[in-house]
Each structure stands twice: as structure tokens, then as C-alpha cells.
Design an enzyme around this catalytic site. Structure first.
Site, mmCIF file in Angstrom:
data_model
loop_
_atom_site.group_PDB
_atom_site.id
_atom_site.type_symbol
_atom_site.label_atom_id
_atom_site.label_comp_id
_atom_site.label_asym_id
_atom_site.label_seq_id
_atom_site.Cartn_x
_atom_site.Cartn_y
_atom_site.Cartn_z
ATOM 1 N N LEU A 30 1.076 -1.660 -0.019
ATOM 2 C CA LEU A 30 -0.060 0.009 0.589
ATOM 3 C C LEU A 30 1.038 1.776 -0.026
ATOM 4 C CD1 LEU A 30 -2.639 -0.605 2.956
ATOM 5 C CD2 LEU A 30 -2.669 -0.978 0.359
ATOM 6 N N GLY A 47 3.035 -6.306 8.003
ATOM 7 C CA GLY A 47 2.613 -4.660 7.456
ATOM 8 C C GLY A 47 1.237 -4.949 6.632
ATOM 9 N N ASP A 48 2.283 -3.958 6.084
ATOM 10 C CA ASP A 48 1.078 -3.606 4.415
ATOM 11 C C ASP A 48 1.316 -3.800 3.770
ATOM 12 O OD1 ASP A 48 3.292 -1.980 4.255
ATOM 13 O OD2 ASP A 48 2.572 -0.506 3.029
ATOM 14 N N GLU A 49 2.084 -5.179 3.459
ATOM 15 C CA GLU A 49 2.206 -6.080 1.905
ATOM 16 C C GLU A 49 0.879 -7.651 2.428
ATOM 17 O OE1 GLU A 49 6.537 -5.220 2.188
ATOM 18 O OE2 GLU A 49 6.261 -6.627 3.121
#
Length: 275
Positions: free
Chosen positions: A152, A193-195
Site C-alpha cells: 500500500l 505490515g501493509d504487504e
């Protein structure tokens, strides 16, 4: 679970009472017979015969008393067996509940070990396990296997500006949108995380992967309202295909990660390896 019904125990008590009453009545009548023998015996009957008859009847009375004692003992033993059987059934039921609880706890622990706590998606280790398994069963005649590596853009700003609670809620929404956008047998994972990552097996080719990547960019980028916060987040997607971009899980993830950074750097939404 079968238990000893109260009516069964009641019937047992009734039967025992009937036997006691019957034996008591027989003994009483035999005693009356013994007492009446001198009166009912013919006058010419020898005294020795009368005494023999009395002894025989008294022997019967003693035998009946032994029978009554034996029946009472057997009844007590039967009741003890019923009590033990009931206790064993209760213990077995308890063990079954405990075993069921252990199995449920084991399933929950296994699920937690393989899934992300926030989004409930498969975690990185589970994704690698599925990817490696898919690669082992892949044949040269099958359509493409592809890995999407999704990140993201500017997600850190969401946390810094609106707080981690909003950031976590956004990640959960993205996870749901990704899951709804792919096929039922495709796998969506939160790597950390945002992965995120998607495992796609049986894709006809590059053109279909492009269409899916555009779809994922569109659905993830759609505006979202979390509480009073209105925001939109855009993804960057790197695409690696097997066997062109690697034949191992590590190679595919690494190359998809590199392609993702290229898409992020050039703001193209998605990029293939080497493109």
C-alpha cells in the site's frame, strides 16, 4: 450418553421387595406347618416320623433363609455394579468433553499459527507452504502459476495522521476486498505490515493477469470511511510468473517484490518482472 434411568432402579427395588416378601411368606407358612404337625399328623404316625417331617421342614426354612441372604447379597452387588457403571459413564463423558476441548484448542492453535491475527488471512509461512506445494504439483502443460506482491502506497502516513487503529481497520478492509476480488481457490495472504500476496494457479496467461491486476488496483483504491475518517489508499503490485520468473518460492517472492517496487517507483499500479 446412556445413563441408569431412575425408573430402572425403581423396578429393581420393586423386584427385590417382591422376593423378600415371597420368601418371608414361605418361611412363615413353613413354620406354621412345623407347629401344626403334631396336630395334623395321624394319631398312629410314629413320633420319629413326625420329628423327621419337622426336621425336613426346618431344613427347608434354613435353605430359604440362605437363599434370601444370597439374593440380598446379589442385589447389593448388582446395585454396586450399577453405581460403578454410572460413574464410569460419567467419567467417559468427562473424558470426551476434555478430548473435544483439547482437539478444539489444537485446531485453534494451528489456525493461529498459520493466520494473521488482524486480517485472519494466511500468514507468510502458510503462503510459502501453499506456494511450495503448488510448485511441486505443477506440470509443464498447466497454465501459468503467478504470485502478486502487493504493497500500500504511503500507508505509513495513514498511521501517522489518523492513528494505528484506523490503519488496522484499513488493512482489514483491504484484506476483505482482495479476497472478494480473486477466485475462490486463489490464496490471499498478509505477509506483514501493509504487504499482501496473492497466489494464482491456472491463469491462462499474461493478459488475464493484467486484467486481474487492474481490478485489484481499482477495488483497493476505492474510497473508504472509517469512523469519521474518509480516505483512499493506492496499491502497487509486482507480478512474477512460473517458470519464466523462477521455479522456487523464494525466487518468485523475491522477483515479485522487486517488480512491486518498480511499479511503486513509476506509479504504474502494477508491473511484471523485467518489464
Amino acid at each position: 450418553m446412556s445413563t441408569i434411568a431412575p425408573e430402572q432402579d425403581f423396578r429393581t427395588s420393586l423386584v427385590a421387595a417382591d422376593w423378600r416378601d415371597l420368601l418371608t411368606t414361605i418361611k412363615a407358612r413353613l413354620k406354621m406347618t412345623v407347629d401344626a404337625l403334631p396336630l395334623v399328623a395321624p394319631p398312629e404316625a410314629p413320633v420319629a416320623l413326625q420329628a423327621q417331617l419337622q426336621r425336613n421342614v426346618l431344613t427347608c426354612i434354613d435353605a430359604l433363609e440362605q437363599v434370601q441372604i444370597l439374593l440380598a447379597s446379589e442385589l447389593k452387588h448388582h446395585r454396586e455394579l450399577e453405581k460403578q457403571a454410572h460413574q464410569a459413564e460419567l467419567a467417559l463423558a468427562t473424558m470426551r468433553r476434555q478430548l473435544s476441548g483439547l482437539q478444539a484448542g489444537e485446531r485453534q492453535a494451528r489456525h493461529q499459527a498459520r493466520h494473521d491475527g488482524l486480517t485472519h488471512l494466511p500468514n507468510r509461512s502458510f503462503f510459502r507452504e501453499r506456494l511450495e506445494g503448488s510448485l511441486m504439483t505443477l506440470s509443464g502443460q498447466q497454465p501459468v502459476l503467478a504470485v502478486f506482491f502487493l504493497d500500500l502506497d504511503a500507508f505509513k502516513q495513514v498511521n501517522d495522521t489518523h492513528g494505528h487503529a484506523v490503519g488496522d481497520a484499513l488493512l482489514a478492509i483491504v484484506a476483505e476486498r482482495l479476497t472478494r476480488a480473486v477466485r475462490a481457490h486463489d490464496m490471499v495472504s498478509r505477509l506483514g505490515g501493509d504487504e499482501f500476496a496473492c497466489l494464482l494457479v491456472g491463469v491462462p496467461g499474461r493478459e488475464q493477469l493484467c486484467r486481474l491486476a487492474r481490478k485489484l488496483v481499482e477495488v483497493v483504491s476505492a474510497p473508504v470511511k472509517i469512523g469519521e475518517v474518509q480516505l483512499s489508499v493506492h496499491p502497487s503490485i509486482g507480478i512474477a510468473m512460473c517458470p519464466d520468473d523462477g521455479a522456487s518460492a523464494d525466487d518468485l517472492l523475491h522477483h515479485a517484490d522487486q517488480a512491486m517496487y518498480r511499479a511503486k517507483r513509476h506509479q504504474t499500479g502494477f508491473a511484471f518482472v523485467g518489464a
